[in-house]
Design an enzyme around this catalytic site. Structure first.
Site, PDB file in Angstrom:
ATOM      1  CG  ASP A   1      -2.111  -0.885   1.139  1.00  0.00           C
ATOM      2  OD1 ASP A   1      -2.920  -1.514   0.079  1.00  0.00           O
ATOM      3  OD2 ASP A   1      -2.548  -1.511   2.299  1.00  0.00           O
TER       4      ASP A   1
ATOM      5  NE  ARG B   1     -17.826  -7.327 -22.787  1.00  0.00           N
ATOM      6  CZ  ARG B   1     -17.371  -8.113 -22.300  1.00  0.00           C
ATOM      7  NH1 ARG B   1     -15.779  -8.492 -22.644  1.00  0.00           N
ATOM      8  NH2 ARG B   1     -18.992  -9.219 -22.890  1.00  0.00           N
TER       9      ARG B   1
END
Length: 468
Positions: free
Chosen positions: A228, A263
């Site tokens: 992170d 998409r």
């Protein structure tokens, strides 16, 4: 005299852990003649006294391996399931530390371990600008509960307020207060009587486990690992570069299928509190929308950005979303529940706030799937979801992570040889710097809205979900 070192890996696994174990072990043994043992499965292994000796053969060939040869766990020393019930195992850890004749313990862990298991969290101790020492201590420390029975010791209030007066009215970390309290204790012998008082225990409740470890003489050094990249006071954590490469590669691959089928592809990237991974991978992979925990998003703004792309002839969009990203309305509800939990005046209020938080988290557990459906309905474009999940934690660590882990872990061995403890080895440019754990604790590094990466994303037209 030969020094004995213990090492463990705690919290979530991260690429580069084995490189760090290898670097510390080889430098400590080969260069300084120390001996090292590795505790298995994090703090659980330290409690159970399960370890392996880390010698030449054990350390050979692990540089390129993912995961950790020691195993890891998320067990907290002060709240560990043991014998069928949750117990405080801190004293057992201290006993095993001394039983193995350790001179120091290297804890390789990321945000959770340093922010909670060792020292605690950042809290706001009030905004009074002109305190008077005759007022209760908690009037300054916890304005939401000035009558708390644990803080009615006038002697404690007077002593601690004199010590903390310069910090009043600002955001203060508990470890900072701990340093000031230790100074007061040295300068005023009467302060030593406060060690067991309810007032002091209440003021230090979030990190009293660290107090026990420090008072009992444990020498601790930590290394910053987490994908992170949210550990404060270090340029980067090892594990981040590998995960960043994996997430970027995934976005690269999703471009072709999104383009072929016209998409929207919503790709979820790890990062519950910090959005560094989603932001970096989103920019590097050319995502059209990047949603971060630090920047609550407006769903209409996101949908409008995708519709504008369609009108300009671009028939697909890539949305990179951190797992902790929330829409503005939900984010405000979470903040309100967290504030109620922080300001709870009693156990019932705190329990109610925790239950509300849990309910909110449960309702939004599949938010990426919900976001995909909402965008499909609002834009008329078919939408698909890809959740990378633990794929980002695995595999061979990148060259950058191996280099960083080796640099920091060998510097760790240097610090041990100098009897320099109570620090995290941080990366600062090409240097490795010892940063006091008191400064690191609770210092979570989040993405500021004016960060250069954010500015760069906006300059190239990436939507961040907020109105301009």
């Amino acid at each position: 005299m030969t020094k004995h070192i213990g090492i463990l890996t705690a919290g979530g696994d991260s690429p580069g852990l084995n490189a760090a174990i290898r670097g510390a072990g080889k430098a400590a043994q080969g260069h300084y003649g120390m001996q090292m043992i590795g505790f298995l499965d994090g703090f659980r292994g330290l409690v159970d006294n399960r370890f392996k000796r880390l010698e030449g053969e054990t350390l050979s060939g692990i540089l390129t391996r993912g995961g950790t040869i020691l195993g890891t766990s998320r067990d907290k020393p002060h709240r560990m399931l043991f014998g069928g019930k949750v117990q405080d195992m801190t004293d057992v850890i201290v006993d095993n530390y001394h039983a193995n004749h350790l001179d120091t313990l290297i804890c390789i862990g990321g945000g959770t371990q340093k922010n909670k298991r060792v020292f605690g969290l950042v809290i706001d101790f009030g905004t009074s600008q002109s305190p008077k020492s005759t007022r209760p201590l908690t009037t300054y420390l916890c304005p939401s509960r000035p009558g708390h029975p644990a803080l009615r010791n006038n002697f404690a209030s007077s002593l601690l307020l004199r010590t903390w007066l310069p910090m009043t009215g600002r955001r203060v970390r508990r470890p900072t207060l701990f340093s000031l309290w230790r100074k007061a204790r040295r300068e005023n012998s009467a302060a030593s009587r406060l060690l067991g008082s309810t007032s002091l225990r209440f003021a230090l409740h979030g990190w009293q486990r660290a107090l026990k470890l420090l008072e009992k003489g444990l020498n601790i050094i930590t290394l910053p690992k987490t994908i992170d990249n949210d550990v404060g006071l270090t340029d980067v954590t090892f594990g981040f570069d590998t995960a960043l490469g994996i997430a970027t590669d995934a976005i690269d691959r999703l471009h072709s299928t999104a383009h072929s089928h016209h998409r929207i592809i919503v790709v979820e990237i790890m990062g519950h509190r910090a959005g560094w991974l989603a932001l970096g991978a989103g920019i590097a992979g050319g995502a059209d929308v990047i949603l971060l925990p630090e920047i609550p998003y407006d769903l209409e703004v996101v949908a409008d950005a995708i519709r504008k792309r369609s009108r300009s002839g671009k028939n697909f969009s890539i949305v990179a979303v951190a797992e902790g990203a929330l829409p503005t309305d939900k984010a405000s509800m979470v903040r309100e529940a967290e504030q109620r939990k922080l300001n709870a005046a009693n156990k019932k209020e705190k329990k109610d706030a925790k239950e509300d938080l849990a309910q909110l988290n449960q309702e939004y557990a599949n938010h990426t799937v919900l976001l995909s459906r909402q965008l499909e309905q609002m834009t008329g474009l078919e939408s698909r979801v890809t959740i990378l999940g633990h794929l980002q934690r695995g595999g061979t660590p990148s060259a950058a992570d191996r280099l960083l882990a080796t640099r920091l872990s060998t510097a760790c061995a240097d610090l041990i040889s100098q009897d320099h403890f109570g620090v995290m080895v941080a990366a600062r440019g090409d240097d490795a710097v010892a940063v006091p754990l008191e400064d690191v604790a609770g210092n979570k590094k989040l993405v500021p809205q004016d960060h250069p990466w954010v500015v760069s994303a906006q300059r190239v037209g990436t939507c961040l979900g907020m109105s301009e």
